[in-house]
Structures are given as C-alpha cells and as structure tokens.
Design an enzyme around this catalytic site. Structure first.
Site, PDB file in Angstrom:
ATOM      1  N   THR A  85      21.827  77.135  28.349  1.00 53.30           N
ATOM      2  CA  THR A  85      23.006  77.704  27.136  1.00 53.30           C
ATOM      3  C   THR A  85      22.285  77.971  26.075  1.00 53.30           C
ATOM      4  O   THR A  85      21.072  77.745  26.385  1.00 53.30           O
ATOM      5  CB  THR A  85      23.312  75.773  27.112  1.00 53.30           C
ATOM      6  OG1 THR A  85      23.845  76.136  25.319  1.00 53.30           O
ATOM      7  CG2 THR A  85      22.116  75.344  26.779  1.00 53.30           C
ATOM      8  N   SER A  86      23.234  79.515  25.503  1.00 54.11           N
ATOM      9  CA  SER A  86      22.642  79.664  23.907  1.00 54.11           C
ATOM     10  C   SER A  86      22.107  78.395  23.301  1.00 54.11           C
ATOM     11  O   SER A  86      21.783  79.546  22.365  1.00 54.11           O
ATOM     12  CB  SER A  86      23.202  80.806  23.965  1.00 54.11           C
ATOM     13  OG  SER A  86      24.753  80.391  23.639  1.00 54.11           O
ATOM     14  N   VAL A  91      33.187  74.418  32.599  1.00 60.00           N
ATOM     15  CA  VAL A  91      34.590  74.181  32.986  1.00 60.00           C
ATOM     16  C   VAL A  91      34.360  74.134  34.466  1.00 60.00           C
ATOM     17  O   VAL A  91      35.236  73.528  35.399  1.00 60.00           O
ATOM     18  CB  VAL A  91      35.216  74.698  32.472  1.00 60.00           C
ATOM     19  CG1 VAL A  91      34.819  74.744  31.000  1.00 60.00           C
ATOM     20  CG2 VAL A  91      35.010  76.260  33.284  1.00 60.00           C
ATOM     21  N   HIS A 100      33.449  70.237  27.539  1.00 61.34           N
ATOM     22  CA  HIS A 100      34.756  71.371  27.407  1.00 61.34           C
ATOM     23  C   HIS A 100      35.631  71.558  28.067  1.00 61.34           C
ATOM     24  O   HIS A 100      36.268  72.569  28.331  1.00 61.34           O
ATOM     25  CB  HIS A 100      33.991  73.101  27.522  1.00 61.34           C
ATOM     26  CG  HIS A 100      32.787  72.703  26.339  1.00 61.34           C
ATOM     27  ND1 HIS A 100      31.971  74.107  26.418  1.00 61.34           N
ATOM     28  CD2 HIS A 100      32.638  72.385  24.721  1.00 61.34           C
ATOM     29  CE1 HIS A 100      31.254  74.104  25.167  1.00 61.34           C
ATOM     30  NE2 HIS A 100      31.572  72.810  24.203  1.00 61.34           N
ATOM     31  N   ARG A 107      40.220  82.737  36.638  1.00 62.64           N
ATOM     32  CA  ARG A 107      37.813  81.844  36.133  1.00 62.64           C
ATOM     33  C   ARG A 107      37.999  81.000  37.836  1.00 62.64           C
ATOM     34  O   ARG A 107      37.519  80.540  38.546  1.00 62.64           O
ATOM     35  CB  ARG A 107      38.185  81.377  35.459  1.00 62.64           C
ATOM     36  CG  ARG A 107      38.343  81.596  34.007  1.00 62.64           C
ATOM     37  CD  ARG A 107      36.906  82.221  33.697  1.00 62.64           C
ATOM     38  NE  ARG A 107      36.855  83.152  33.972  1.00 62.64           N
ATOM     39  CZ  ARG A 107      37.266  84.619  34.272  1.00 62.64           C
ATOM     40  NH1 ARG A 107      38.057  84.370  33.109  1.00 62.64           N
ATOM     41  NH2 ARG A 107      36.509  85.963  34.976  1.00 62.64           N
TER      42      ARG A 107
HETATM   43  P1  OAD Z   1      25.983  81.461  26.712  1.00 62.99           P
HETATM   44  O1  OAD Z   1      26.966  82.779  27.519  1.00 62.99           O
HETATM   45  O2  OAD Z   1      26.549  81.769  25.598  1.00 62.99           O
HETATM   46  O3  OAD Z   1      24.562  81.111  27.425  1.00 62.99           O
HETATM   47  C1  OAD Z   1      24.228  81.596  28.626  1.00 62.99           C
HETATM   48  C2  OAD Z   1      22.696  80.974  28.726  1.00 62.99           C
HETATM   49  O4  OAD Z   1      22.225  81.280  29.708  1.00 62.99           O
HETATM   50  C3  OAD Z   1      21.596  82.265  28.152  1.00 62.99           C
HETATM   51  O5  OAD Z   1      21.147  81.333  27.508  1.00 62.99           O
HETATM   52  C4  OAD Z   1      21.201  82.955  28.824  1.00 62.99           C
HETATM   53  O6  OAD Z   1      19.834  83.005  28.427  1.00 62.99           O
HETATM   54  C5  OAD Z   1      20.836  81.984  30.083  1.00 62.99           C
HETATM   55  N1  OAD Z   1      20.806  82.251  31.453  1.00 62.99           N
HETATM   56  C6  OAD Z   1      21.396  84.298  32.168  1.00 62.99           C
HETATM   57  N2  OAD Z   1      20.811  83.623  33.586  1.00 62.99           N
HETATM   58  C7  OAD Z   1      20.469  82.232  34.037  1.00 62.99           C
HETATM   59  C8  OAD Z   1      20.036  81.302  34.910  1.00 62.99           C
HETATM   60  N3  OAD Z   1      20.209  82.359  36.289  1.00 62.99           N
HETATM   61  N4  OAD Z   1      19.121  80.546  34.695  1.00 62.99           N
HETATM   62  C9  OAD Z   1      19.361  79.868  33.870  1.00 62.99           C
HETATM   63  N5  OAD Z   1      20.040  80.109  32.407  1.00 62.99           N
HETATM   64  C10 OAD Z   1      20.309  81.229  32.656  1.00 62.99           C
HETATM   65  O7  OAD Z   1      26.950  79.838  26.975  1.00 62.99           O
HETATM   66  P2  OAD Z   1      26.874  78.715  26.915  1.00 62.99           P
HETATM   67  O8  OAD Z   1      25.379  78.069  26.054  1.00 62.99           O
HETATM   68  O9  OAD Z   1      27.233  77.906  27.390  1.00 62.99           O
HETATM   69  O10 OAD Z   1      32.945  77.714  25.419  1.00 62.99           O
HETATM   70  O11 OAD Z   1      28.085  78.572  26.652  1.00 62.99           O
HETATM   71  C11 OAD Z   1      28.838  77.873  25.147  1.00 62.99           C
HETATM   72  C12 OAD Z   1      29.796  77.682  25.063  1.00 62.99           C
HETATM   73  O12 OAD Z   1      30.287  79.216  24.644  1.00 62.99           O
HETATM   74  C13 OAD Z   1      30.884  77.423  26.623  1.00 62.99           C
HETATM   75  O13 OAD Z   1      31.108  76.326  27.073  1.00 62.99           O
HETATM   76  C14 OAD Z   1      32.204  78.624  26.527  1.00 62.99           C
HETATM   77  C15 OAD Z   1      31.676  79.218  25.468  1.00 62.99           C
HETATM   78  O14 OAD Z   1      33.024  79.426  24.761  1.00 62.99           O
HETATM   79  C16 OAD Z   1      34.026  77.177  25.740  1.00 62.99           C
HETATM   80  O15 OAD Z   1      34.790  78.592  25.865  1.00 62.99           O
HETATM   81  C17 OAD Z   1      34.829  75.952  25.068  1.00 62.99           C
END
Ligand code: OAD
Length: 227
Positions: A173-174, A88, A104, A56
């Site tokens: 973020t999801s 991160v 995180h 990464r």
């Molecule tokens: P996710 O992969 O769960 O969600 C990513 C989000 O980004 C989704 O809602 C997508 O629809 C959206 N997305 C995709 N392309 C995009 C774009 N071009 N512009 C804007 N949004 C877009 O990622 P996180 O919500 O960040 O933690 O996940 C939360 C945590 O879970 C992370 O910090 C990580 C993970 O496991 C750890 O590893 C501790």
C-alpha cells in the site's frame, strides 16, 4: 498465540494480475477518482460508475490468489492472523485466510441506496440501472465500495485490532489514503512493524523493518524474520 496484524493494499494483489491504483499504468491513470469513486460521480453518471465496477468484478472472476496471499494463510499455524485490507477483491478469502476485515468495501457485494443501506451478495456478476437491480425495498443498488468522501464504517474495528498487535505488517500500500494509512499510529509503541513493498513508501513510525520486495518474495523474507 501472538497476534499478527496485516494491513494490505492493492500491491498485495498485483502479482495476481489486479491493477494497483497509483503505480504507472494503474487504475487512476485512466480514470478520474471524482468520476468513478465518489458519491458525486455516482449521482452524475451512475452508468459510468456501475460499468467501472462491473469491469473490476468481471476481472476478479479471472484471477487467483498469489503466493503472498497463500503465505498469510500458512502463518495461521503460528500466529493469530488478522488481516485488515483496503482491497475490494476477495483474494484473501479465496486463499483461505480466516479473519479479513474490508475497510473499503467488497466488489462482490452491493448496497442499497435506501436509508437502511442493506448489503447483498451480487449475483451473478453485475449491477445495472434496471428494475432487476433494485433492493427488495425498491431502491437502486450501488457497489458496496467506500468512496472518497464517505465514512469508513469498519475503521473503529480496525483500530481495536491494530491496538492489539504483537507484530504489525504492511503489504503493498502506498499509505497515501486515510484513515487506513493512520492505523499504524494505533500500533503499541515498541511493537515490530514490517513493510513489504518493492517501492519506497513513507511510514512515520519507529521499529519499521523494510522488505523492499514484491508480496510473494517479501512474504518469504517476512517468515525468516518472524518464525
Ligand atoms: P496504491 O496503488 O496507492 O499503492 C499500491 C502499492 O503497491 C504501491 O506502494 C506499490 O509500490 C505497491 N506494489 C506494486 N507492486 C507490488 C507487488 N508486486 N507487491 C507488493 N507491493 C506492490 O494502492 P493502495 O495503497 O491500496 O480506495 O490504495 C489505497 C486506496 O486508494 C485503495 O483502497 C483505493 C484507492 O483509491 C478506493 O478506491 C476507495
């Protein structure tokens, strides 16, 4: 100046070429969370975990902030902008944002596995299980990442920031991972909330304006609403 509080997730960096976690083709499709993002996984197979984050980190050295990140820097002319990120990577910092809180952890930092859990910059770009990669007190270094099942030390700070928001913006973020997703509950009642994401995301709050776009295009639309 009004306080603009931004909560970002992996989608913020997607247009820079960084994989998200839960989208099709995302990181969790090819890696089991238990293996690479838990303390148990690290105890069981530290080499696998270190290799995952070394990859990464190597990738991070090849990517750049996208117009979404840069848009947040521009907003500092009009607002007191505070970013709370689950990411991160260091793309908000590379773009030039002044106030970034990492919930995180940070890919470019390592942490001692000793009691003090001291944090160090990673130099040059990887951690390995060899003597050179121990902290000055002799403990093995690990990635400075908050793994599943670990506490989120910066959460209290993030709550205080959310409580002071005049405008709250959620980007990419999801909203599936807690406690980060719960920050929206600390935003004062009546404060406008904007959500930028090209896909459907559920947020249980009032006053939410959906901007169903990617981070860069969504940033332009956000500006039209708030400037
Ligand atoms: P996710 O992969 O769960 O969600 C990513 C989000 O980004 C989704 O809602 C997508 O629809 C959206 N997305 C995709 N392309 C995009 C774009 N071009 N512009 C804007 N949004 C877009 O990622 P996180 O919500 O960040 O933690 O996940 C939360 C945590 O879970 C992370 O910090 C990580 C993970 O496991 C750890 O590893 C501790």
């Amino acid at each position: 100046m009004k306080k603009l509080v931004i909560l970002t997730g992996a989608g913020m960096s997607a247009e820079s070429g960084v994989s998200t976690f839960r989208d099709a083709g995302g990181l969790w499709e090819n890696h089991r969370i238990e293996d690479v993002a838990t303390p148990e996984g690290f105890r069981k197979n530290p080499n696998l975990v270190l290799r995952f984050y070394n990859e990464r980190r190597k990738q991070l050295l090849t990517v750049k902030p996208n117009p979404g990140h840069l848009g947040l820097v521009e907003l500092e002319k009009n607002f007191e902008v505070q970013i709370i990120t689950q990411n991160v990577d260091n793309l908000h910092e590379q773009a030039g944002s002044s106030h970034v809180l990492h919930l995180h952890g940070e890919l470019m930092k390592s942490r001692s596995t000793g009691m003090g859990a001291e944090i160090y910059d990673i130099y040059p770009d990887k951690i390995e299980l060899k003597s050179g990669d121990k902290c000055p007190k002799g403990y093995q270094l690990r990635p400075h990442i908050v793994w599943f099942g670990e506490s989120v030390p910066e959460f209290e700070k993030a709550v205080k920031i959310a409580e002071q928001a005049d405008i709250f913006v959620i980007i990419g973020t999801s909203m599936l991972v807690y406690p980060a997703a719960g920050l929206v509950n600390y935003v004062p009642t009546g404060i406008p909330i904007y959500l930028i994401d090209p896909n459907d995301v559920s947020v249980y709050a009032k006053n939410v304006t959906l901007i169903k776009k990617g981070a860069s295009e969504g940033m332009e639309e956000l500006k039209r609403y708030i400037l």
